[in-house]
Design an enzyme around this catalytic site. Structure first.
Site, PDB file in Angstrom:
ATOM      1  CG  ASN A  57      79.620 -55.102 -31.689  1.00 64.55           C
ATOM      2  OD1 ASN A  57      79.611 -56.334 -32.305  1.00 64.55           O
ATOM      3  ND2 ASN A  57      79.200 -54.026 -32.335  1.00 64.55           N
ATOM      4  CG  ASP A  70      75.261 -66.484 -37.181  1.00 62.34           C
ATOM      5  OD1 ASP A  70      75.004 -66.510 -38.639  1.00 62.34           O
ATOM      6  OD2 ASP A  70      74.576 -65.922 -36.431  1.00 62.34           O
ATOM      7  CE  LYS A 120      66.230 -66.391 -43.907  1.00 66.41           C
ATOM      8  NZ  LYS A 120      65.064 -65.683 -43.240  1.00 66.41           N
ATOM      9  CG  ASP A 150      80.952 -75.581 -40.762  1.00 63.51           C
ATOM     10  OD1 ASP A 150      80.540 -74.365 -40.861  1.00 63.51           O
ATOM     11  OD2 ASP A 150      80.502 -76.356 -39.863  1.00 63.51           O
ATOM     12  CG  ASN A 159      81.741 -81.380 -28.169  1.00 64.32           C
ATOM     13  OD1 ASN A 159      82.372 -82.191 -28.270  1.00 64.32           O
ATOM     14  ND2 ASN A 159      81.101 -80.890 -27.089  1.00 64.32           N
ATOM     15  CG  PHE A 160      80.097 -75.721 -33.933  1.00 66.32           C
ATOM     16  CD1 PHE A 160      78.952 -75.582 -34.288  1.00 66.32           C
ATOM     17  CD2 PHE A 160      81.207 -75.110 -34.926  1.00 66.32           C
ATOM     18  CE1 PHE A 160      78.389 -74.953 -35.180  1.00 66.32           C
ATOM     19  CE2 PHE A 160      80.638 -74.443 -35.994  1.00 66.32           C
ATOM     20  CZ  PHE A 160      79.291 -74.349 -36.174  1.00 66.32           C
ATOM     21  CD  GLU A 161      87.281 -77.999 -36.561  1.00 64.11           C
ATOM     22  OE1 GLU A 161      87.965 -78.450 -37.614  1.00 64.11           O
ATOM     23  OE2 GLU A 161      87.641 -77.525 -35.534  1.00 64.11           O
TER      24      GLU A 161
END
Length: 294
Positions: A154, A176, A180, A212, A274-276
């Site tokens: 952590n 992340d 909410k 993003d 790939n995420f970006e």
């Protein structure tokens, strides 16, 4: 940490709670400590079996790259009395080169590429999810990298254990978003962590952040821009709404009052993962931040 995989949604809430209960029960049955009690975490820990390829990578490379600093089997906490200081860094990496720590390294694409490109810099990848750790082990092992280590820890606990001036840079790319409103306290960028990072950074050391998610960009500005000891080095002017709208209400943000904020050009030391690419393809704007210790 790649938020498209790890962010809870309303439809998954019941399943998530069941998984968390199952994890605690499983840990107790195995004699392992249940994780964290009531701590506010920036992630949801879910057990995930490794496929054969990732299991082989773990078995082959964990002894080389994975730090043994955890409080116990199954724990993501730092063991009692552990100090992350220059002596430990020198013993672990074998030198006194500058150290860059990436919080939430995901599949390891970025940190492995950076370590390969900069052999005169030490890197530490912090990741809590087994598949991400295993994939990072696989990528690092294939290249026989000498300057990279991984900690399944952590992140805030690692920085609490770090001594003053031990880290040159901290990277937090696409954390992340916890969209909410009631989950905003789980966002990794928080004043307490910022204070610990500030203490751990060398003089003129930097914390680089990218997201993003527009609402998360506002959150970063709210936490970081007025903190003593950090300077926002951004030279771009970006217009953002000055209120949070919460999950599913992004369209409302356009009608809110906006203000100008300083942000950075895209950090050229970050590979296009790939995420970006997915975020850009979806039309999302990438927000980059550079906060320098002063």
């Amino acid at each position: 940490m790649q938020h498209d995989e790890n962010t809870p949604t309303d439809g998954r809430k019941t399943e998530e709670n069941a998984q968390n209960i199952q994890h605690v029960q499983s840990a107790a049955a195995d004699g392992r400590p249940a994780l964290y009690g009531r701590k506010v975490l920036s992630f949801v820990r879910r057990s995930a079996r490794l496929d054969a390829r990732l299991q082989r990578a773990w078995d082959t490379y964990a002894d080389t790259y994975l730090l043994n600093i955890n409080a116990g089997e199954g724990s993501l906490g730092v063991r009692e009395g552990f100090v992350f200081d220059q002596a430990y860094i020198r013993e672990t990496w074998g030198n006194t080169n500058p150290l860059i720590v990436e919080i939430g390294s995901g599949q390891g694409e970025n940190v492995v590429a950076a370590a390969a490109a900069r052999p005169d810099v030490n890197f530490l990848a912090l990741e809590v999810y087994d598949p991400g750790v295993a994939h990072t082990l696989l990528l690092a092992g294939k290249q026989n990298l000498k300057n990279l280590r991984i900690a399944q820890i952590n992140a805030p606990e690692l920085f609490k254990a770090a001594v003053d001036g031990s880290i040159a840079e901290v990277w937090t790319f696409f954390p992340d978003p916890w969209p909410k409103m009631r989950h905003h306290k789980r966002r990794i960028v928080q004043p307490e962590l910022a204070a610990d990072i500030h203490r751990a950074l060398t003089d003129e050391g930097v914390w680089r952040i990218a997201t993003d998610i527009e609402d998360y960009a506002l959150h970063v500005h709210e936490v970081m821009d007025e903190l003593d000891g950090f300077h926002n080095d951004g030279a771009l002017t970006v217009s953002l709404p000055v209120e949070h709208v919460g999950k599913g209400n992004a369209d409302e943000a356009a009608a809110l009052r906006h203000a100008d904020f300083a942000e950075s050009e895209r950090f050229d030391g970050r590979v296009l993962t790939n995420f970006e690419k997915k975020g850009l393809a979806a039309g999302r704007v990438i927000h980059d931040f550079t906060y320098r210790r002063v």
